[in-house]
Write an enzyme that holds these catalytic residues in place. Structure first.
Site, PDB file in Angstrom:
ATOM      1  N   CYS A   1      12.804   6.721   5.381  1.00  0.00           N
ATOM      2  CA  CYS A   1      13.000   5.911   6.595  1.00  0.00           C
ATOM      3  C   CYS A   1      13.356   4.471   6.231  1.00  0.00           C
ATOM      4  O   CYS A   1      12.854   3.517   6.857  1.00  0.00           O
ATOM      5  CB  CYS A   1      11.758   5.938   7.499  1.00  0.00           C
TER       6      CYS A   1
ATOM      7  N   ASP B   1       4.694  -6.238   9.430  1.00  0.00           N
ATOM      8  CA  ASP B   1       4.409  -4.806   9.403  1.00  0.00           C
ATOM      9  C   ASP B   1       3.492  -4.571   8.196  1.00  0.00           C
ATOM     10  O   ASP B   1       3.938  -4.607   7.048  1.00  0.00           O
ATOM     11  CB  ASP B   1       5.727  -4.032   9.267  1.00  0.00           C
TER      12      ASP B   1
ATOM     13  N   LYS C   1      -2.568   5.925   7.427  1.00  0.00           N
ATOM     14  CA  LYS C   1      -2.383   5.566   6.011  1.00  0.00           C
ATOM     15  C   LYS C   1      -3.652   4.905   5.473  1.00  0.00           C
ATOM     16  O   LYS C   1      -3.776   4.640   4.291  1.00  0.00           O
ATOM     17  CB  LYS C   1      -1.182   4.623   5.854  1.00  0.00           C
TER      18      LYS C   1
ATOM     19  N   HIS D   1      11.227  -0.604   6.878  1.00  0.00           N
ATOM     20  CA  HIS D   1      11.150   0.781   7.360  1.00  0.00           C
ATOM     21  C   HIS D   1      11.895   0.828   8.698  1.00  0.00           C
ATOM     22  O   HIS D   1      11.939  -0.174   9.425  1.00  0.00           O
ATOM     23  CB  HIS D   1       9.663   1.114   7.551  1.00  0.00           C
TER      24      HIS D   1
ATOM     25  N   GLN E   1       1.990  -0.549   4.926  1.00  0.00           N
ATOM     26  CA  GLN E   1       1.735  -0.205   3.520  1.00  0.00           C
ATOM     27  C   GLN E   1       0.758  -1.180   2.873  1.00  0.00           C
ATOM     28  O   GLN E   1       0.241  -0.890   1.796  1.00  0.00           O
ATOM     29  CB  GLN E   1       3.048  -0.201   2.720  1.00  0.00           C
TER      30      GLN E   1
HETATM   31  C1  LIG Z   1       6.326   0.056   5.962  1.00  0.00           C
HETATM   32  C2  LIG Z   1       6.128   1.057   7.054  1.00  0.00           C
HETATM   33  N1  LIG Z   1       6.212   0.655   8.327  1.00  0.00           N
HETATM   34  C3  LIG Z   1       6.020   1.500   9.348  1.00  0.00           C
HETATM   35  C4  LIG Z   1       5.768   2.823   9.133  1.00  0.00           C
HETATM   36  C5  LIG Z   1       5.615   3.745  10.310  1.00  0.00           C
HETATM   37  O1  LIG Z   1       4.334   4.260  10.393  1.00  0.00           O
HETATM   38  P1  LIG Z   1       4.042   5.356  11.535  1.00  0.00           P
HETATM   39  O2  LIG Z   1       4.934   6.516  11.217  1.00  0.00           O
HETATM   40  O3  LIG Z   1       2.617   5.677  11.394  1.00  0.00           O
HETATM   41  O4  LIG Z   1       4.400   4.720  12.815  1.00  0.00           O
HETATM   42  C6  LIG Z   1       5.679   3.298   7.829  1.00  0.00           C
HETATM   43  C7  LIG Z   1       5.434   4.737   7.555  1.00  0.00           C
HETATM   44  O5  LIG Z   1       5.821   5.268   6.543  1.00  0.00           O
HETATM   45  C8  LIG Z   1       5.860   2.392   6.759  1.00  0.00           C
HETATM   46  O6  LIG Z   1       5.788   2.793   5.483  1.00  0.00           O
END
Ligand SMILES: Cc1ncc(COP(=O)(O)O)c(C=O)c1O
Length: 408
Positions: free
Chosen positions: A366, A195, A221, A116, A198
């Site tokens: 993203c 990270d 999430k 992401h 998900q």
């Molecule tokens: C894999 C992953 N990392 C990071 C994020 C970023 O999350 P946030 O927008 O809550 O910072 C997302 C959000 O869609 C994501 O899917």
């Protein structure tokens, strides 16, 4: 009884088919009620308040961290700090590594092609500002990590390997045990960062078993309020990390020309935190625990992944030009499914779904480098969670068929 009844949104929108949980999850009633109760009965600022309300808020805030520690098997709450979201947690980590001199010009950061933007841009900023190198590990045929490429790129100059545990586009779950073993055997001094945005809502990411150095994820999430990022770090590493951010609450003392950062975890939490958000995360984790925890979530997920792939098998016979950007295997994936097509513009498809009260997402999610790697500009993503049912999946494929048939 379906878990759907725990989520008030569905009683307000009885025909809603919510298939956008990879973006954000709906909230159970206990989370919503809990936030109201905390604001009505237990709300004040934390940090050394002598009076009862402040103490109650402090208990709530700390209780939230205890719940997170249980969830990811952290050794203690000092290893957990809160920020604004996963994106801010990753930015804080990347910039603090630079600020601490642990990431310098010429050092390499290894990411995967499925990251992401939250786990790409902070490193590209470090590339622009101090000249680090950023490299990407390729994906295999099932959208997992290409370990041959990984091993080749894991050279001695790699300081950080930062990987998503599960992709928000393909739904693939990366083999973190194998990644850990490779890193620890070939380049043991590099930092293993995950990270879990998900992953943590779906399956246990055990920081001790996986020997993770830093883990970030995002509360919304996982059914908490928005505005809450979770940052875990091994205590020894966090102690060596000089924060790149600072302010009230994050210091021991301040003089006109100098300051000393506070102990853990406050040193990474300058300013007033999202106290009610932290309380909502506590309630969300308690809700997960009350329904049977990860065992129950994984059981529901297995069934819905199986059913979606079965339906997809029928659907693709009718529409062979639609491409699933992800594995067709049930194992090693979460319930996130992305479909690419050139028959129609994906925004028009998402609009047509919205007309039927079906919430899906169209775009690059993203993850532009992944899209570029796949030779597409975007996809239609449907993503499920514990309130979804087989009927929701039926409805998705029924309406998708209608949309594409009208076009044809
Ligand atoms: C894999 C992953 N990392 C990071 C994020 C970023 O999350 P946030 O927008 O809550 O910072 C997302 C959000 O869609 C994501 O899917």
């Amino acid at each position: 009884m379906s878990l759907r009844s725990h989520f008030p949104v569905f009683s307000h929108h009885s025909d809603l088919v919510y298939l956008d949980s990879a973006s954000t999850a709906q909230k159970p009633g206990v989370v919503i009620e809990g936030m109201k109760q905390h604001m009505e009965q237990e709300y004040a600022n934390i940090h050394r308040g002598a009076y009862d309300l402040s103490e109650a808020s402090e208990v709530l805030y700390h209780g939230s961290k205890e719940a997170v520690a249980r969830l990811i098997n952290a050794r203690e709450t000092a290893e957990i700090s809160y920020s604004y979201n996963a994106t801010s947690a990753l930015n804080i980590l990347a910039s603090s590594l630079v600020h601490s001199g642990q990431l310098r010009k010429g050092d390499k950061v290894l990411l995967s092609r499925a990251e992401h933007h939250a786990n790409i841009v902070p490193w590209l900023i470090a590339k622009e500002t101090i000249g680090i190198e950023v490299e990407f590990i390729g994906l295999d045929a099932d959208f997992g990590l290409d370990f041959r490429d990984f091993e080749a790129k894991l050279t001695p100059d790699v300081r950080v390997v930062s990987l998503t545990a599960a992709s928000n586009v393909t739904g693939s779950v990366f083999d973190l045990v194998r990644a850990r073993d490779l890193i620890r055997s070939k380049n043991p001094s590099s930092i293993f960062m995950i990270d879990g945005s998900q992953a943590v809502p779906h399956f246990r990411v055990d920081v001790q078993t996986l020997d993770i150095d830093y883990l970030v994820f995002t509360g919304h999430k996982l059914m908490s309020d928005t505005g809450l990022g979770i940052m875990y770090g091994k205590k020894s590493l966090l102690k060596s990390l000089v924060p790149s951010i600072g302010g009230g609450g994050a210091i021991n003392w301040v003089h006109e020309d100098s300051f000393a950062p506070a102990g853990l975890p406050s040193r990474f939490e300058p300013g007033t935190p999202h106290i009610i958000g932290a309380g909502s995360l506590l309630r969300a984790i308690e809700f997960m625990e009350s329904i049977g925890g990860y065992t129950e979530i994984e059981w529901i997920e297995k069934d819905l992944v199986h059913y979606t792939l079965e339906k997809w098998g029928e659907f693709k016979k009718q529409f062979p030009e639609i491409k699933l950007i992800g594995s067709e295997k049930e194992e090693g994936r979460i319930w996130v499914f992305s479909f690419a097509t050139e028959i129609m513009h994906i925004s028009d498809i998402a609009d047509a779904f919205a007309d039927q009260n079906i919430c899906v997402r169209a775009g690059h999610h993203c993850a532009e480098p992944l899209m570029q790697n796949q030779g597409i500009t975007g996809s239609i993503r449907m993503s499920l969670f514990l309130y979804n049912t087989r009927e929701d999946i039926d409805r998705f494929f029924e309406v998708f068929t209608e949309i594409l048939s009208i076009k044809n």
